[in-house]
Every structure is written in C-alpha cells, then in structure tokens.
Design an enzyme around this catalytic site. Structure first.
Site, PDB file in Angstrom:
ATOM      1  N   ASP A  53       5.993  -1.731   0.913  1.00  0.00           N
ATOM      2  CA  ASP A  53       6.584  -0.796   1.875  1.00  0.00           C
ATOM      3  C   ASP A  53       5.625  -0.390   2.974  1.00  0.00           C
ATOM      4  OD1 ASP A  53       9.134  -0.601   0.751  1.00  0.00           O
ATOM      5  OD2 ASP A  53       8.316   0.605  -0.860  1.00  0.00           O
ATOM      6  N   HIS A  65       1.428   1.444  -7.109  1.00  0.00           N
ATOM      7  CA  HIS A  65       2.602   0.828  -7.719  1.00  0.00           C
ATOM      8  C   HIS A  65       2.531   1.017  -9.218  1.00  0.00           C
ATOM      9  CE1 HIS A  65       5.751  -2.061  -8.659  1.00  0.00           C
ATOM     10  NE2 HIS A  65       6.122  -1.915  -7.398  1.00  0.00           N
TER      11      HIS A  65
HETATM   12  N1  CMC Z   1      -1.379   8.518  -2.924  1.00  0.00           N
HETATM   13  C1  CMC Z   1      -2.277   9.319  -3.525  1.00  0.00           C
HETATM   14  N2  CMC Z   1      -2.464   9.388  -4.857  1.00  0.00           N
HETATM   15  C2  CMC Z   1      -1.673   8.601  -5.601  1.00  0.00           C
HETATM   16  C3  CMC Z   1      -0.718   7.738  -5.048  1.00  0.00           C
HETATM   17  C4  CMC Z   1      -0.589   7.712  -3.648  1.00  0.00           C
HETATM   18  N3  CMC Z   1       0.303   6.917  -3.063  1.00  0.00           N
HETATM   19  N4  CMC Z   1      -0.083   7.080  -6.053  1.00  0.00           N
HETATM   20  C5  CMC Z   1      -0.635   7.509  -7.188  1.00  0.00           C
HETATM   21  N5  CMC Z   1      -1.597   8.431  -6.920  1.00  0.00           N
HETATM   22  C6  CMC Z   1      -2.477   9.098  -7.890  1.00  0.00           C
HETATM   23  C7  CMC Z   1      -1.765  10.201  -8.654  1.00  0.00           C
HETATM   24  O1  CMC Z   1      -1.864  11.435  -7.990  1.00  0.00           O
HETATM   25  C8  CMC Z   1      -2.499  10.161  -9.965  1.00  0.00           C
HETATM   26  O2  CMC Z   1      -3.737  10.794  -9.770  1.00  0.00           O
HETATM   27  P1  CMC Z   1      -4.436  11.627 -10.978  1.00  0.00           P
HETATM   28  O3  CMC Z   1      -4.817  10.597 -11.999  1.00  0.00           O
HETATM   29  O4  CMC Z   1      -5.618  12.316 -10.333  1.00  0.00           O
HETATM   30  O5  CMC Z   1      -3.401  12.599 -11.472  1.00  0.00           O
HETATM   31  C9  CMC Z   1      -2.785   8.678 -10.177  1.00  0.00           C
HETATM   32  O6  CMC Z   1      -2.842   8.115  -8.860  1.00  0.00           O
HETATM   33  C10 CMC Z   1      -1.711   7.950 -10.989  1.00  0.00           C
HETATM   34  O7  CMC Z   1      -0.454   8.230 -10.377  1.00  0.00           O
HETATM   35  P2  CMC Z   1       0.948   8.148 -11.110  1.00  0.00           P
HETATM   36  O8  CMC Z   1       1.939   8.987 -10.359  1.00  0.00           O
HETATM   37  O9  CMC Z   1       0.774   8.399 -12.576  1.00  0.00           O
HETATM   38  O10 CMC Z   1       1.293   6.597 -10.928  1.00  0.00           O
HETATM   39  P3  CMC Z   1       2.709   5.949 -11.135  1.00  0.00           P
HETATM   40  O11 CMC Z   1       2.463   4.572 -11.629  1.00  0.00           O
HETATM   41  O12 CMC Z   1       3.598   6.822 -11.937  1.00  0.00           O
HETATM   42  O13 CMC Z   1       3.290   5.948  -9.642  1.00  0.00           O
HETATM   43  C11 CMC Z   1       4.155   5.288  -7.579  1.00  0.00           C
HETATM   44  C12 CMC Z   1       3.619   4.813  -8.930  1.00  0.00           C
HETATM   45  C13 CMC Z   1       4.588   4.067  -6.764  1.00  0.00           C
HETATM   46  C14 CMC Z   1       5.376   6.216  -7.777  1.00  0.00           C
HETATM   47  C15 CMC Z   1       3.025   6.066  -6.840  1.00  0.00           C
HETATM   48  O14 CMC Z   1       1.895   5.239  -6.673  1.00  0.00           O
HETATM   49  C16 CMC Z   1       3.486   6.634  -5.512  1.00  0.00           C
HETATM   50  O15 CMC Z   1       4.028   7.742  -5.475  1.00  0.00           O
HETATM   51  N6  CMC Z   1       3.237   5.892  -4.376  1.00  0.00           N
HETATM   52  C17 CMC Z   1       3.708   6.339  -3.082  1.00  0.00           C
HETATM   53  C18 CMC Z   1       5.183   5.994  -2.949  1.00  0.00           C
HETATM   54  C19 CMC Z   1       5.406   4.514  -2.708  1.00  0.00           C
HETATM   55  O16 CMC Z   1       4.743   3.886  -1.874  1.00  0.00           O
HETATM   56  N7  CMC Z   1       6.386   3.959  -3.434  1.00  0.00           N
HETATM   57  C20 CMC Z   1       6.788   2.549  -3.256  1.00  0.00           C
HETATM   58  C21 CMC Z   1       6.524   1.712  -4.456  1.00  0.00           C
HETATM   59  S1  CMC Z   1       6.716  -0.043  -4.080  1.00  0.00           S
HETATM   60  C22 CMC Z   1       8.409  -0.215  -3.803  1.00  0.00           C
HETATM   61  C23 CMC Z   1       9.197  -0.175  -5.042  1.00  0.00           C
HETATM   62  O17 CMC Z   1       9.076  -1.127  -5.848  1.00  0.00           O
HETATM   63  O18 CMC Z   1       9.957   0.787  -5.231  1.00  0.00           O
END
Ligand code: CMC
Length: 429
Positions: A363, A306
C-alpha cells in the site's frame, strides 16, 4: 512416519495429529481438543491459528514469498495479466487461449449493470464513500439474480464473471457520478483495464483517449499483486460468510466491508492522507516519524508493517518499480512523493522500524501510482477490491466445494459477570 504433538493439561496428556502442508508448514489439528480436555485455544488476532486448508495461495512471510497456485508473484506480475491471473486463482491452472478468451469475454459481457441500477446510484448522497457504494451495489446486483440463492455450481462461472466485470463498472460509474459526468455503459470490445480507464475518465464515453502503456501496465500489475493473499481479514470474512451457505454476492459484499478498514485495504488511502497531512504541516516527515516512534497521538507509519511479511513484502518490490516507471512517463514531480521517499529511507535505517521488522508494504506505493494516474484518494480501496475480487471468488468456491465443510463458529473465553439475579428498576441502587 506421521507426526504428532503431545499436550498435557492438568495432568491429562493427549496426542494431537500434525498436519503438514505441501510447502512443509506444520499445523496441529486440535479438532478433538475440547471433547478430550474441555479446553479451547485462545489466539486473539489469529496469528497462530489456521482456519482452513487451502490450495490457492502460499505465503512465506519470513522469506518474502508469495505464490498463486504455485506460481511466483514476480513471474506473474512480469508475464501474466489480471484476467489470466484471475482465471488461475479461481480455477487452479493457467488457461489455454480458448479458455482465456471465453473467460475474458464472459466478464466483458456481464460488466454492464442491470438497467434499474442507475436509480440506486442516483439515490446515494453525492459524497457517499465509494466503498459503501460498492458494497451496496454488490448486494443490489444479487437482487437481479435470485437464482444465486440456489448456489448451483453450473451458474458459478457466470456469477463470478459478473462480479469481476461489475466491480470495475460500479467503481467507475460511482466516480462519474461524484464528478457530475454522464452515465456510460462499459465497452465489451475494450480490454478490462482500458475499459475501466475509459469509464473513469472519458468525458462523454465516446472519446477514448488511450492512456500510456505504462499506466495500463501499472494498473494491471496492481490488480495482479492484489488478486489473492490467503487468509487475510477480508478473505477470512468471505469464507466465514460463505460457510453459512450465503450467496457469492453476500460473501463478496462482506469482503468489501472488511477490506474498507485502514489497517487492511484502507491503508492505501490512509498513506496518502498521512502524506498530505505531513505536507500541510510543513514537515518533511522528520517530525512525523518522531511522533510515531514516541507513540504520541497513537500514530502509525501507514504503508509499513505486515502481519505476515517480516522481512519484506514481495509485492512492494514489484510495485515500487512500476511507481518509478509511471512517474517517469507522466513526468510527475510530486511533493508527497518526496515525503514518501524520505519516510521510506529514514524508516528503513531506523532502529524502531528495523527491530520490529517493519518494511514498506504494497500500500505504500500503490497509492502514489493511483494518485499519479488521477484516481481520487477515496477510491484507492475500491481499486484494491477490484484486484482482490478473484481471490474472494476462489476462496468462496473452495468453501462451496468442500462437502464436509462446517459453518465457521469460533468459541470464546467468557470474562463477563457470573450469574446474578434480575433487579427490578425501582430496586436498583
Ligand atoms: N508504524 C509504527 N509502528 C508500527 C507499525 C507502523 N506501521 N506497525 C506496527 N508497529 C509497531 C506496533 O506499535 C508494535 O510496537 P510495540 O512492540 O512497541 O508495541 C509492533 O510494531 C508490532 O505491531 P502489531 O500491531 O502487533 O503488528 P501486527 O502484525 O498486528 O500489525 C499491521 C500489522 C499491518 C496491522 C500493522 O503493521 C499496521 O498497522 N501497519 C499500518 C497499516 C498498514 O499499512 N496496513 C496495510 C497492510 S498490507 C495490506 C493488507 O494486506 O491489508
């Protein structure tokens, strides 16, 4: 003593005022930055940017706190219900019995679609995605209420009630259409959740097989947990559109579009698709997790991580309990659930996920509950939209009531070509 921040750019120092929120969060007011220095800030993804001051929802991602109007989410999930929480989110206070009754009745009275809406439904292809239908039907609803364009505050409660009532009606009628079930009207004598389930599943609209209290309660809790979540992608979109003085319907429909994506509300659908794929490949989740960690195929563990919660998602703890109750009540053995449990247990102890502070989000479990209830996977995000509607409405209202409010208009750092002369087509190399 008021706090300030000092910023020095190319030898020029300026003082910027600090803004402190009611929970002590600190922001630096950069409204004069460009006029004083010529510089802007750059924050792709807005992880460090406050777009507004808001009194609706407080989140502390480090401590796993979520509160609507000061009330803790766990207390609301346990003691309140969706319509009462909607009132709280929109109006700022818990309603007394008279106010709650009037609010609930207004929603029930406005839940039916305009008679011509049936024609709109019938014109969509049978396999239209329910989120596309929802967005289109919210826009369509506004065509029947041109007075919305005047943005009169006196009409606001009616429009808000119509959106909360009709979002559930649109969702259920679209499901009926996709299943070849006959069109039915909402029943204002039923509760919001009971009416929604009746509209979804009753073969002829007359038969009201009341679902178990655990199912009604779980769906209610899902909606309460989704009612607002401060400046997420869809709510920011609603506020952005509202800032141009567009209507509540136009702003809410924009929220639906933003919610649809798999990194936001579409994640609940993506979780189930991921589990289905793992199952169909004969994997128990082990191979899949290796691919995620190797980053091969650009795969993510959907339902984990998240932007704001970096220890745990307080909604996930509550919904996990509901998930266990519903599955026990419905005696559901589900191979996808076994895979989900395996993924959860492994990821929670795996250094890749632990070091990146990736925990199950709301989710991860909501999709499993909805599947057990019989909600089709592609409708999951629509149910998220039903739950989030009061939050979008409250945020729209806050924008509308801010008389000093400016149109949202971010800037950019341009990285394209510098000035060049036009070249006639026959002279291009
Ligand atoms: N699975 C694997 N790796 C992940 C995931 C995941 N679900 N989420 C983040 N990472 C890794 C990412 O690859 C990165 O790794 P590295 O440092 O090696 O490059 C690191 O963690 C940081 O990721 P980020 O993309 O910079 O993190 P963010 O804060 O921008 O992303 C997120 C948040 C929710 C988009 C992401 O965690 C994600 O894609 N999760 C899966 C989709 C999901 O479940 N979304 C629902 C969110 S809750 C409902 C809502 O409020 O919308």
């Amino acid at each position: 003593m008021s706090r300030t921040a000092q910023l020095t750019i190319d030898g020029t120092s300026i003082e910027l005022p600090a803004i402190v929120g009611s929970e002590g969060e600190l922001g630096i007011d950069i409204a004069t930055l460009r006029s004083k220095t010529g510089a802007i800030t750059l924050d792709p993804g807005y992880g460090n940017t406050g777009s507004c001051e808001s009194a609706i929802t407080f989140i502390d991602g480090e401590q796993g706190i979520l509160r609507y109007r000061g009330y803790d989410i766990a207390e609301l999930a346990e003691r309140s219900h969706f319509l009462e929480t909607s009132y709280l989110v929109i109006h700022g206070e818990l309603p007394d019995a008279v106010a709650l009754d009037a609010f609930s009745r207004r929603i029930a009275e406005h839940a039916a679609l305009a008679p011509s809406a049936r024609g709109h439904f019938e014109s969509f292809p049978a396999d239209a995605h329910p989120m596309a239908v929802l967005g289109a039907m919210i826009h369509a609803a506004s065509t029947h209420h041109p007075e919305i364009l005047s943005r009169r505050i006196e009409d606001f409660d009616t429009h808000a009630a119509r959106l909360i009532g009709q979002t559930a009606t649109i969702a259920a009628l679209d499901h009926r259409r996709s299943q070849g079930l006959p069109w039915i009207e909402p029943d204002p004598s039923l509760g919001y959740i009971e009416n929604f389930l009746r509209m979804m599943f009753s073969p002829d609209g007359r038969e009201v097989r009341l679902p178990s209290s655990e199912v009604v309660r779980a769906l209610d809790v899902i909606f309460v947990l989704h009612a607002d979540h401060e400046q997420n992608c869809s709510t920011s979109t609603v506020r952005m559109v509202a800032s141009s003085r567009a209507s509540l319907y136009a702003s809410a429909a924009a929220g639906v579009s933003a919610l649809w994506g798999p990194l936001h509300g579409g994640a609940n659908q993506a979780v189930l698709e991921m589990l289905t794929e793992i199952h169909s490949e004969g994997d128990d989740g082990t191979r899949f997790l290796e691919q995620v960690k190797n980053k091969s195929g650009n795969r993510r563990l959907m339902g984990f991580g998240h932007r704001v919660y970096k220890n745990f998602d307080p909604r996930a703890l509550i919904i996990k309990q509901q998930c266990d109750l519903v599955l026990a009540r419905l005696h559901k053995a589900d191979p996808l659930l076994d895979i989900a449990k395996k993924l959860e247990e492994t990821a929670l102890h795996d250094d890749y996920f632990v070091s990146r502070k990736l925990y199950p989000n709301v989710d991860f479990y909501s999709g499993i509950i909805m599947r057990a209830i019989g909600i089709p996977t592609e409708m999951f995000t629509v149910l998220f939209a039903i739950g989030r509607m009061p939050g979008w409405i409250a945020n729209y209202k806050e924008v509308m009531e801010d008389k000093q409010g400016k149109i949202s208009r971010p800037r950019q750092i341009y990285t394209g070509a510098t000035r060049r002369a036009y070249v006639a087509p026959d002279e291009r190399g």
